[in-house]
Design a protein around this motif. Structure first.
Motif, PDB file in Angstrom:
ATOM      1  N   ILE A  47       9.650 -14.270  -8.249  1.00 17.68           N
ATOM      2  CA  ILE A  47      11.078 -14.131  -7.956  1.00 17.68           C
ATOM      3  C   ILE A  47      11.360 -14.518  -6.508  1.00 17.68           C
ATOM      4  O   ILE A  47      12.328 -15.216  -6.213  1.00 17.68           O
ATOM      5  CB  ILE A  47      11.553 -12.702  -8.252  1.00 17.68           C
ATOM      6  CG1 ILE A  47      11.517 -12.451  -9.763  1.00 17.68           C
ATOM      7  CG2 ILE A  47      12.955 -12.456  -7.712  1.00 17.68           C
ATOM      8  CD1 ILE A  47      11.725 -11.004 -10.154  1.00 17.68           C
ATOM      9  N   LYS A  48      10.482 -14.077  -5.598  1.00 18.78           N
ATOM     10  CA  LYS A  48      10.664 -14.407  -4.186  1.00 18.78           C
ATOM     11  C   LYS A  48      10.559 -15.911  -3.955  1.00 18.78           C
ATOM     12  O   LYS A  48      11.294 -16.492  -3.148  1.00 18.78           O
ATOM     13  CB  LYS A  48       9.615 -13.664  -3.352  1.00 18.78           C
ATOM     14  CG  LYS A  48       9.763 -13.881  -1.851  1.00 18.78           C
ATOM     15  CD  LYS A  48       8.727 -13.068  -1.085  1.00 18.78           C
ATOM     16  CE  LYS A  48       8.875 -13.277   0.426  1.00 18.78           C
ATOM     17  NZ  LYS A  48       7.869 -12.483   1.185  1.00 18.78           N
TER      18      LYS A  48
ATOM     19  N   ILE B 204       4.107 -15.843 -20.251  1.00 17.40           N
ATOM     20  CA  ILE B 204       5.195 -15.032 -19.701  1.00 17.40           C
ATOM     21  C   ILE B 204       6.095 -15.925 -18.862  1.00 17.40           C
ATOM     22  O   ILE B 204       5.623 -16.739 -18.074  1.00 17.40           O
ATOM     23  CB  ILE B 204       4.641 -13.884 -18.845  1.00 17.40           C
ATOM     24  CG1 ILE B 204       3.860 -12.905 -19.724  1.00 17.40           C
ATOM     25  CG2 ILE B 204       5.772 -13.141 -18.128  1.00 17.40           C
ATOM     26  CD1 ILE B 204       3.162 -11.801 -18.945  1.00 17.40           C
ATOM     27  N   VAL B 205       7.409 -15.780 -19.060  1.00 13.13           N
ATOM     28  CA  VAL B 205       8.377 -16.582 -18.309  1.00 13.13           C
ATOM     29  C   VAL B 205       9.522 -15.689 -17.836  1.00 13.13           C
ATOM     30  O   VAL B 205       9.796 -14.632 -18.415  1.00 13.13           O
ATOM     31  CB  VAL B 205       8.940 -17.733 -19.163  1.00 13.13           C
ATOM     32  CG1 VAL B 205       7.908 -18.818 -19.380  1.00 13.13           C
ATOM     33  CG2 VAL B 205       9.469 -17.225 -20.496  1.00 13.13           C
ATOM     34  N   LEU B 206      10.192 -16.141 -16.779  1.00 14.98           N
ATOM     35  CA  LEU B 206      11.363 -15.460 -16.246  1.00 14.98           C
ATOM     36  C   LEU B 206      12.542 -16.420 -16.303  1.00 14.98           C
ATOM     37  O   LEU B 206      12.414 -17.591 -15.925  1.00 14.98           O
ATOM     38  CB  LEU B 206      11.130 -15.018 -14.796  1.00 14.98           C
ATOM     39  CG  LEU B 206       9.926 -14.114 -14.531  1.00 14.98           C
ATOM     40  CD1 LEU B 206       9.829 -13.810 -13.036  1.00 14.98           C
ATOM     41  CD2 LEU B 206      10.021 -12.831 -15.322  1.00 14.98           C
TER      42      LEU B 206
ATOM     43  N   ASN C 109       7.603 -20.099 -14.907  1.00 14.85           N
ATOM     44  CA  ASN C 109       6.333 -19.472 -15.286  1.00 14.85           C
ATOM     45  C   ASN C 109       5.803 -18.622 -14.136  1.00 14.85           C
ATOM     46  O   ASN C 109       6.411 -18.552 -13.061  1.00 14.85           O
ATOM     47  CB  ASN C 109       5.310 -20.526 -15.738  1.00 14.85           C
ATOM     48  CG  ASN C 109       4.935 -21.502 -14.625  1.00 14.85           C
ATOM     49  OD1 ASN C 109       5.134 -21.243 -13.435  1.00 14.85           O
ATOM     50  ND2 ASN C 109       4.371 -22.650 -15.007  1.00 14.85           N
ATOM     51  N   LEU C 110       4.661 -17.985 -14.335  1.00 17.66           N
ATOM     52  CA  LEU C 110       4.131 -17.081 -13.323  1.00 17.66           C
ATOM     53  C   LEU C 110       3.443 -17.812 -12.167  1.00 17.66           C
ATOM     54  O   LEU C 110       2.942 -17.170 -11.248  1.00 17.66           O
ATOM     55  CB  LEU C 110       3.169 -16.069 -13.956  1.00 17.66           C
ATOM     56  CG  LEU C 110       3.820 -15.033 -14.882  1.00 17.66           C
ATOM     57  CD1 LEU C 110       2.807 -13.977 -15.299  1.00 17.66           C
ATOM     58  CD2 LEU C 110       5.023 -14.379 -14.219  1.00 17.66           C
TER      59      LEU C 110
ATOM     60  N   ASP D 152       3.238  -7.409  -9.363  1.00 11.47           N
ATOM     61  CA  ASP D 152       3.107  -8.210  -8.149  1.00 11.47           C
ATOM     62  C   ASP D 152       3.411  -9.682  -8.433  1.00 11.47           C
ATOM     63  O   ASP D 152       4.036 -10.371  -7.621  1.00 11.47           O
ATOM     64  CB  ASP D 152       1.709  -8.071  -7.562  1.00 11.47           C
ATOM     65  CG  ASP D 152       1.466  -6.693  -6.943  1.00 11.47           C
ATOM     66  OD1 ASP D 152       2.463  -5.981  -6.678  1.00 11.47           O
ATOM     67  OD2 ASP D 152       0.286  -6.335  -6.737  1.00 11.47           O
ATOM     68  N   ASP D 153       2.949 -10.171  -9.610  1.00 10.46           N
ATOM     69  CA  ASP D 153       3.233 -11.558  -9.990  1.00 10.46           C
ATOM     70  C   ASP D 153       4.732 -11.778 -10.143  1.00 10.46           C
ATOM     71  O   ASP D 153       5.278 -12.787  -9.687  1.00 10.46           O
ATOM     72  CB  ASP D 153       2.527 -11.906 -11.306  1.00 10.46           C
ATOM     73  CG  ASP D 153       1.038 -12.129 -11.129  1.00 10.46           C
ATOM     74  OD1 ASP D 153       0.608 -12.392  -9.984  1.00 10.46           O
ATOM     75  OD2 ASP D 153       0.301 -12.038 -12.122  1.00 10.46           O
TER      76      ASP D 153
END
Length: 374
Positions: A80-81, A173-175, A233-234, A74-75
């Motif tokens: 992303i959204k 955690i990273v994207l 980041n989250l 969900d995170d």
């Protein structure tokens, strides 16, 4: 500069291979997973076969998915959204990279090596396939950052939320979001592997040759075309601009899982100056104010940096360093190449004091230098 590293220079399209070869490899990888998945479903009572129900009236139960996994997913979806609409694709005449919408006035921050020597660009946002046009505001190769501005503002343009990179911690955690190999709006995930890295770009591969300090290292995949995109980041905040990917010459290619991003705080410092003044007025980067070259010994091993030119009134000049001196140490750091000198200075601040050791006429001398600014 350092040939063991290179920035993420994009290709115009992904390389392709004969179709049957990757299909065979994919099949061998996925087939056992598919079998295991079916077996797990049967063991959990997930079959649609009505005969699987117990005759004594009891019901079968489905294995629960851990709540933590659902929360993390969900995170990811939320981040992303929130963040992906702020990441754009930038197309120069020959190169392709990524950028991040900086404000609601159409300013976009990216890497200097993405814009190169060009002034006009085509931009595609995550919300539309329509190409927009943009113009260069200013490029600052010393930090490999640049700002471009959209010629016309589209609807639903969303500026990114830039975070405080001083709060970034190893293990977060990273994207990574961008256009690797031209695949727009792509997302990969990983963690912050390290902070405070100093890395030099490879000028021979089209980079700016910059030595950049305080970089964020990440395991998220950073591929050609990710340059200038977002490391998020989250909390949905941009904590860095992906810029470099490590290479392993002994292995003949890239080193997977070792990428670097310019920290958000530096991005904001440089971008704000460019937007306000049209140029960088305060780099925040220390300098000796010299021109130098790497010196090698009889075995062709680098042993220091020869001073070729000293800026009049600059840091080295005030400290008594002269052309012909060979710098061998800055502080406690040994200096063997022009790259190692740049990396040592990247860890310093303008106005700070440091000791510089050099050879003059065969004798070693050490002086204290008040550092200047690039």
């Amino acid at each position: 500069m350092d040939a063991s590293r290179t920035r993420t220079r994009p290709r115009t399209r992904p390389r392709t291979r004969p179709r049957h070869r990757p299909r065979l490899r994919t099949f061998r990888l996925l087939a056992p997973v598919a079998v295991l998945t079916c077996a797990a479903a049967l063991l959990c009572g997930c079959s649609d076969d009505s005969s699987s129900s117990k005759k004594d009236g009891s019901t079968t139960t489905q294995a629960a998915v851990p709540a933590a996994n659902n929360d993390l997913e969900d995170d990811y979806l939320r981040v992303i959204k929130e963040a992906l609409p702020s990441v754009v694709q930038i197309q120069a005449s020959h190169d392709l990279g990524s950028g991040v919408v900086y404000d609601d006035k159409g300013h976009i921050v990216t890497n200097a090596h993405v814009v190169g020597d060009e002034r006009k660009f085509r931009v595609t946002t995550a919300n539309s396939e329509d190409e927009l046009t943009a113009t260069l505001v200013y490029a600052y190769p010393d930090q490999d950052l640049a700002v471009i501005k959209l010629d016309n503002l589209p609807e639903r343009l969303k500026a990114a939320d830039f975070g405080d990179s001083s709060k970034v911690e190893v293990g977060q955690i990273v994207l990574a979001m961008g256009s690797p190999l031209g695949l727009s709006s792509s997302v990969t995930q990983g963690i912050v592997s390290a902070t405070g890295r100093t890395v030099s770009e490879d000028r021979t591969d089209g980079g700016t040759g910059a030595t950049i300090g305080n970089l964020v290292q990440t395991s998220a995949a950073i591929n050609p075309g990710n340059s200038g995109g977002a490391l998020v980041n989250l909390d949905g905040q941009v904590i860095g601009i992906p810029t470099l990917a490590a290479t392993a010459p002994d292995l003949g290619g890239s080193a997977p899982g070792i990428g670097f991003a310019i920290p958000a705080s530096m991005v904001k410092t440089i971008a704000d100056q460019i937007i306000k003044n049209g140029r960088v007025t305060n780099s925040g980067r220390a300098a000796l104010d010299i021109t130098g070259r790497t010196v090698v010994n009889d075995d062709y091993q680098p042993v220091g940096v020869a001073v070729v030119e000293v800026k009049s009134g600059g840091a080295a000049d005030k400290a008594g360093i002269r052309p012909g001196d060979v710098i061998t140490k800055v502080g406690d750091t040994d200096i063997t190449t022009i790259t190692s000198l740049a990396e040592a200075l990247a860890a310093e601040k303008p106005g700070g004091k440091t000791k510089v050791t050099f050879l003059r006429g065969g004798s070693e001398e050490t002086v204290e230098v008040t550092l200047g600014e690039i």
